[in-house]
Scaffold this active site. Structure first.
Site, PDB file in Angstrom:
ATOM      1  N   MET A   1      24.178   8.599   2.547  1.00 53.57           N
ATOM      2  CA  MET A   1      24.038   9.891   3.212  1.00 53.57           C
ATOM      3  C   MET A   1      24.331   9.768   4.712  1.00 53.57           C
ATOM      4  O   MET A   1      24.955  10.637   5.316  1.00 53.57           O
ATOM      5  CB  MET A   1      22.627  10.449   2.981  1.00 53.57           C
ATOM      6  CG  MET A   1      22.418  11.828   3.524  1.00 53.57           C
ATOM      7  SD  MET A   1      23.623  12.989   2.841  1.00 53.57           S
ATOM      8  CE  MET A   1      22.670  13.729   1.535  1.00 53.57           C
TER       9      MET A   1
ATOM     10  N   LYS B   1     -17.524  -0.751   6.321  1.00 52.94           N
ATOM     11  CA  LYS B   1     -17.915  -1.810   5.390  1.00 52.94           C
ATOM     12  C   LYS B   1     -19.430  -1.851   5.187  1.00 52.94           C
ATOM     13  O   LYS B   1     -19.915  -2.045   4.063  1.00 52.94           O
ATOM     14  CB  LYS B   1     -17.404  -3.162   5.904  1.00 52.94           C
ATOM     15  CG  LYS B   1     -17.663  -4.292   4.922  1.00 52.94           C
ATOM     16  CD  LYS B   1     -16.975  -5.588   5.308  1.00 52.94           C
ATOM     17  CE  LYS B   1     -17.159  -6.613   4.183  1.00 52.94           C
ATOM     18  NZ  LYS B   1     -16.478  -7.878   4.464  1.00 52.94           N
TER      19      LYS B   1
ATOM     20  N   PHE C   1     -11.455  -7.254  14.265  1.00 45.92           N
ATOM     21  CA  PHE C   1     -10.391  -7.741  13.392  1.00 45.92           C
ATOM     22  C   PHE C   1     -10.064  -6.686  12.338  1.00 45.92           C
ATOM     23  O   PHE C   1     -10.950  -6.138  11.700  1.00 45.92           O
ATOM     24  CB  PHE C   1     -10.823  -9.052  12.702  1.00 45.92           C
ATOM     25  CG  PHE C   1      -9.802  -9.552  11.725  1.00 45.92           C
ATOM     26  CD1 PHE C   1      -8.546  -9.965  12.154  1.00 45.92           C
ATOM     27  CD2 PHE C   1     -10.072  -9.572  10.361  1.00 45.92           C
ATOM     28  CE1 PHE C   1      -7.586 -10.395  11.242  1.00 45.92           C
ATOM     29  CE2 PHE C   1      -9.121 -10.011   9.444  1.00 45.92           C
ATOM     30  CZ  PHE C   1      -7.875 -10.413   9.885  1.00 45.92           C
ATOM     31  N   GLN C   2      -8.804  -6.401  12.182  1.00 44.42           N
ATOM     32  CA  GLN C   2      -8.296  -5.409  11.234  1.00 44.42           C
ATOM     33  C   GLN C   2      -8.899  -4.029  11.448  1.00 44.42           C
ATOM     34  O   GLN C   2      -9.135  -3.292  10.502  1.00 44.42           O
ATOM     35  CB  GLN C   2      -8.477  -5.872   9.787  1.00 44.42           C
ATOM     36  CG  GLN C   2      -7.546  -7.039   9.458  1.00 44.42           C
ATOM     37  CD  GLN C   2      -7.436  -7.339   7.986  1.00 44.42           C
ATOM     38  OE1 GLN C   2      -8.382  -7.122   7.227  1.00 44.42           O
ATOM     39  NE2 GLN C   2      -6.295  -7.871   7.576  1.00 44.42           N
TER      40      GLN C   2
ATOM     41  N   GLU D   1       0.814  -1.217   0.000  1.00 43.71           N
ATOM     42  CA  GLU D   1       0.000   0.000   0.000  1.00 43.71           C
ATOM     43  C   GLU D   1       0.848   1.267   0.000  1.00 43.71           C
ATOM     44  O   GLU D   1       0.433   2.305  -0.531  1.00 43.71           O
ATOM     45  CB  GLU D   1      -0.960   0.016   1.185  1.00 43.71           C
ATOM     46  CG  GLU D   1      -2.101  -1.004   1.081  1.00 43.71           C
ATOM     47  CD  GLU D   1      -1.713  -2.388   1.588  1.00 43.71           C
ATOM     48  OE1 GLU D   1      -0.528  -2.605   1.899  1.00 43.71           O
ATOM     49  OE2 GLU D   1      -2.604  -3.263   1.647  1.00 43.71           O
TER      50      GLU D   1
HETATM   51  C1  LIG Z   1      12.229   5.545   5.470  1.00 43.06           C
HETATM   52  C2  LIG Z   1      13.533   6.173   5.846  1.00 43.06           C
HETATM   53  N1  LIG Z   1      14.346   5.564   6.715  1.00 43.06           N
HETATM   54  C3  LIG Z   1      15.536   6.116   7.050  1.00 43.06           C
HETATM   55  C4  LIG Z   1      15.918   7.310   6.513  1.00 43.06           C
HETATM   56  C5  LIG Z   1      17.249   7.941   6.899  1.00 43.06           C
HETATM   57  N2  LIG Z   1      18.124   8.026   5.721  1.00 43.06           N
HETATM   58  C6  LIG Z   1      18.255   9.144   4.976  1.00 43.06           C
HETATM   59  S1  LIG Z   1      19.242   8.954   3.674  1.00 43.06           S
HETATM   60  C7  LIG Z   1      19.567   7.366   4.073  1.00 43.06           C
HETATM   61  C8  LIG Z   1      20.503   6.532   3.232  1.00 43.06           C
HETATM   62  C9  LIG Z   1      19.970   6.248   1.894  1.00 43.06           C
HETATM   63  O1  LIG Z   1      20.794   5.274   1.307  1.00 43.06           O
HETATM   64  P1  LIG Z   1      20.735   4.947  -0.229  1.00 43.06           P
HETATM   65  O2  LIG Z   1      19.352   4.698  -0.662  1.00 43.06           O
HETATM   66  O3  LIG Z   1      21.697   3.860  -0.514  1.00 43.06           O
HETATM   67  O4  LIG Z   1      21.176   6.323  -0.892  1.00 43.06           O
HETATM   68  P2  LIG Z   1      22.593   7.078  -0.877  1.00 43.06           P
HETATM   69  O5  LIG Z   1      22.571   8.052   0.243  1.00 43.06           O
HETATM   70  O6  LIG Z   1      23.655   6.038  -0.709  1.00 43.06           O
HETATM   71  O7  LIG Z   1      22.647   7.759  -2.203  1.00 43.06           O
HETATM   72  C10 LIG Z   1      18.885   6.996   5.254  1.00 43.06           C
HETATM   73  C11 LIG Z   1      18.989   5.676   5.909  1.00 43.06           C
HETATM   74  C12 LIG Z   1      15.004   7.928   5.632  1.00 43.06           C
HETATM   75  N3  LIG Z   1      15.246   9.120   5.073  1.00 43.06           N
HETATM   76  N4  LIG Z   1      13.844   7.338   5.300  1.00 43.06           N
END
Ligand SMILES: Cc1ncc(C[n+]2csc(CCOP(=O)(O)OP(=O)(O)O)c2C)c(N)n1
Length: 579
Positions: free
Chosen positions: A478, A166, A116-117, A54
């Site tokens: 990042m 529902k 439920f749900q 979803e």
């Molecule tokens: C759902 C979610 N979980 C955690 C984060 C924290 N976060 C921000 S950037 C990142 C790393 C992303 O890694 P990748 O997709 O390999 O991209 P890169 O930075 O290596 O280009 C994380 C864990 C987030 N923004 N969103």
């Protein structure tokens, strides 16, 4: 269909969706929403795309909405189906994307019994929706749908939830389509106040270092033409936030790029040294302002936005303008046409000097590994500015924001406010459905891709030929960058070990896509060409890149924009005397 017919609530729902012009719904059925899926099966006007999660439905609705300018729609069952939509709703709320989420709810008599749900999805999503409805009678469905679409798509756009019990879907009633939707208390101000516009013109006439600080609202308001004219009329330099890339062509010499934590030196410098910020459809987000108390210290502020709650929220506006940015810009242009404005040339020259001095060079490789910046730049150059670009969240997102060819509005989709990893693949799917004749490139990280790539199965089976570049730096890049800079290179849990696990091309093939990989400079153009030659299936291209590449410039979180670094421990020289 004639009015006043006796229909089930489910039939009323489908009829209502058809009447508001819905072409496509992204969703997954389940017990509580099941009655709605029966008449949906027969609809000639509404296509249902069966997603695999979803969250994917929600982001697809976002991508569709941005690509088409219409309201996107997603659908889920009660409980876990509905809660799986929460991230996408939060994402749409933060980035002002118009979507309507329709959820089934347990039967009205069971609400509140831990049935439920059962999940109180209205309660759960209240802080991240523009509005929500719980409908417990069939007769309430047409009005709720009409109102939901109106609220989602007007004023400041945003997500609206319609939760339907529902029994309301199963019971019958008389179908009455509301002629007009009466929404007491909902009157978005669209027409700007003439006196405020005159005050704005007055401030522009006194400024020496004005900047148009342009946010995503300009694109939402379809006001890019008005912005281009304002820039032409006044010669005022422009910065475009992450959400506003494409609001003014990147090639316009007065476009100094993206401000903020990873903004260009010229854009950050423009804001910090400005004496007048003309903020348009933007919200002084902390990623742009850095430490708020030292943001643009010498600037007066004109702030125009359709949402009065944004004005003076983070930074007090000297001239607040509430209104739709299209008439705001049209009327400002009218007032400024032929106006005798100060000479902004020294200011523009100063910023042009910064831009020239601090343009970052891009090397194709580092230590024999591909450089991610080079790969992203090549994708942009080969795809061209008519392509739609969608990203995940992380380093690849920031490099994309700098390096792609932003010449038109509405061709850029990224999760800005929420920063939602997993946005790319499903949002690209929705964009491709909304713009079937466009080339859609997703640029994703290896981390993000592993969150929602299963929607490529949906794409393969539904004939949605998106192209996804996985920028594989084998890490949560990042976060790793922050560990490098602020945690003494202690890489706690950011190593994804994803050099061959998963094997991205094989995973792609398993999902019915074409899978490709590039590891050398020579292979980059070849695989991009191969990917673009495929039109009947989705394509995933893995680019194996160096993991130590960092996004520069950078303003460390919580610090002042004045402390921007262009590389580790390297600050720009501002050359104040040139101002
Ligand atoms: C759902 C979610 N979980 C955690 C984060 C924290 N976060 C921000 S950037 C990142 C790393 C992303 O890694 P990748 O997709 O390999 O991209 P890169 O930075 O290596 O280009 C994380 C864990 C987030 N923004 N969103």
């Amino acid at each position: 269909m004639a009015e006043d017919q006796i229909l089930t609530g489910a039939q009323m729902l489908v009829e209502s969706l058809e009447r508001v012009g819905v072409e496509v719904v992204f969703g997954i059925p389940g017990g509580a929403i099941l009655p709605a899926y029966d008449p949906l099966f027969d609809s000639k006007l509404v296509r249902h795309i069966l997603v695999r999660h979803e969250q994917g439905a929600g982001h697809a609705a976002e991508g569709y909405a941005i690509a088409t300018g219409r309201v996107g729609v997603c659908m889920a069952t009660s409980g876990p189906g509905a809660t799986n939509l929460v991230t996408a709703l939060a994402d749409a709320y933060m980035d002002s994307v118009p979507i309507v989420a329709i959820t089934g709810q347990v039967a009205s008599a069971a609400i509140g019994t831990d049935a439920f749900q059962e999940a109180d999805i209205r309660g759960i999503t209240m802080p991240v929706t523009k509005h929500s409805f719980l409908v417990t009678e069939p007769d309430g469905i047409p009005t709720a749908i009409a109102a939901a679409f109106r609220i989602a798509g007007t004023g400041r756009p945003g997500p609206v939830l319609v939760d339907i019990a529902k029994d309301a879907l199963a019971a019958t009633g008389t179908f009455v389509w509301p002629g007009s939707v009466d929404l007491p208390g909902y009157h978005p101000v669209t027409k700007p106040h003439a006196k405020q516009l005159r005050s704005a013109v007055g401030l522009i006439g006194e400024a020496r270092r004005p900047v148009l600080y342009v946010g995503g609202g300009v694109i939402k308001a379809h006001a890019a033409d008005g912005l281009a004219e304002l820039v032409k009329n006044t010669g005022i330099p422009v910065v475009t936030t992450l959400m506003a890339r494409g609001a003014l062509p990147k090639s316009n010499p007065l476009n100094f790029g993206m401000p903020g934590m990873h903004g260009t030196v010229a854009a950050v410098g423009a804001l910090q040294r400005s004496d007048l910020l003309i903020a348009l459809g933007t919200r002084f987000d902390d990623r742009v302002t850095g430490k708020l108390s030292s943001f643009a210290p010498g600037a007066k502020v004109i702030h125009a936005d359709i949402d009065p709650a944004e004005i003076s929220k983070n930074r007090v506006a000297d001239v607040p303008i509430v209104g739709d940015l299209k008439p705001v810009l049209d009327e400002l242009n009218e007032l400024l046409r032929g106006a005798d404005l100060p000479d902004f040339t020294p200011w523009v020259d100063y910023l042009s000097g910064l831009r020239q001095k601090y343009t970052l060079g891009i090397e194709p490789t580092k230590e024999d590994m591909l450089s991610p910046e080079y790969v992203i730049k090549r994708i942009g150059e080969k795809a061209g500015s008519d392509a739609i670009f969608v990203t995940g969240v992380g380093q690849h997102q920031m490099w994309s924001a700098h390096l792609l060819p932003f010449e038109r509005p509405g061709r850029w989709m990224t999760s800005g406010g929420a920063g939602t990893m997993g946005y790319c693949v499903p949002a690209a799917m929705g964009a491709q459905v909304g713009a079937p004749d466009s080339l859609v490139w997703g640029i994703d990280g290896d981390g993000c891709f592993q969150m929602t790539n299963q929607e490529l199965v949906t794409c393969a089976l539904e004939g949605i030929p998106v192209k996804i570049a996985v920028i594989n730096n084998q890490s949560l890049g990042m976060v790793r960058q922050w560990q490098t800079l602020f945690y003494g290179e202690r890489y706690s849990n950011t190593d994804l070990k994803s050099l061959r696990v998963p094997d991205f091309p094989k995973l792609a093939e398993a999902m019915g896509c074409v899978g490709l990989r590039a590891e050398t400079v020579d292979e980059v153009d070849t695989v991009i060409d191969q990917a673009m030659a495929v039109t009947d299936r989705p394509v995933v291209v893995e680019f194996v890149v160096h993991k130590d590449a960092m996004v520069w410039p950078m303003v460390a979180a919580g610090t002042s924009n004045d402390d921007i670094k262009i590389a580790r421990d390297l600050a720009p020289a501002w050359d104040e005397e040139e101002l």
